[in-house]
Design an enzyme around this catalytic site. Sequence first.
Site, short mmCIF file in Angstrom:
data_model
loop_
_atom_site.label_atom_id
_atom_site.label_comp_id
_atom_site.label_asym_id
_atom_site.label_seq_id
_atom_site.Cartn_x
_atom_site.Cartn_y
_atom_site.Cartn_z
CG HIS A 70 16.04 33.46 19.74
ND1 HIS A 70 15.83 32.56 20.74
CD2 HIS A 70 17.26 33.97 19.98
CE1 HIS A 70 16.88 32.52 21.54
NE2 HIS A 70 17.76 33.37 21.09
CD GLU A 123 20.64 34.77 18.08
OE1 GLU A 123 20.61 33.89 17.21
OE2 GLU A 123 20.55 34.52 19.30
CG HIS A 127 23.53 31.21 15.80
ND1 HIS A 127 23.57 29.87 16.09
CD2 HIS A 127 23.10 31.81 16.95
CE1 HIS A 127 23.16 29.66 17.34
NE2 HIS A 127 22.88 30.83 17.89
#
Length: 266
Positions: A70, A123, A127
């Site tokens: 993920h 993502e 992040h």
Amino acid sequence: MSKLISVLVLYLCFDLAHQYRGQSRSIADKEWDFLIFTQQWPSSMCKVWTHNKPKHHCVFPKKADSWTVHGIWPTKKGTKGPFNCNTTWLFDPEQVRPIESELEQAWTNIEKETSLYNLWAHEWNKHGTCAAMIEPLNSQLKYFSKGIDFLNQYHMNDILTSANIVPSDTNPVKAEEVSATVASKIGVRPFIACEFEDGVQYLIELRVCFDKQLNLKECEGEHEVNGVLTNCNIAKNIIYPTALPPANLQIVQLHKFINWLQWFTL
Ligand SMILES: *[C@@H]1O[C@H](CO)[C@@H](O)[C@H](O)[C@H]1NC(C)=O
């Protein structure tokens, strides 16, 4: 008059101090202590994506019963995030072209109705731009390659099957068993994430953490019940669903069809 000036000077000082604090806080806001590496179970993700959305479909990796990445999430102890550390450094598919086909299998975007790059862009932008503060993750290629490495190294398929914890739509798993199995294989307890859909609790993610030197460590600051790091209700059944539609569902449908045929031919 001089009183007024000193009040004014005092005010300006406070204002400056405040502004300065704001600035240093925005730098401190991007700092983090450890990384959360999250693997997801595609079949559970699919239940979330298609729940009450008949137009939604799922993409599975070729090996449909494989855990996938993920994300890798930089985290400051006791909080979530930081997020979006560099809003001008956006995901660029060209940067991951050399590993794109590997990523499709290891870091699969389950959501068929979105762009292939949707998950990776999310993502990286949220992040990855924060993870990039350490040298081993300071490019898009490095960040996504590390996700593939981590998955190969700590693959939950291998870990869970070694203890005979296998997907089943009828036999629930025990969070204590999942936790103990992972801990016995890699030395740290995982965080076990569940998702509720229609009153059923599904195992959806397993997370482990790394320090800034990329050494495995136990995730800090997570909710703990009976020695298990989890958001699941461990008193209730946890379903680790199979990757394919359960055979008994097809049988139920066949049964309904026969009933209908009987009614029709009477
Ligand atoms: C944001 O990313 C760009 C592209 O890598 C880089 O040139 C820039 O210095 C970064 N900005 C900050 C504040 O780190």
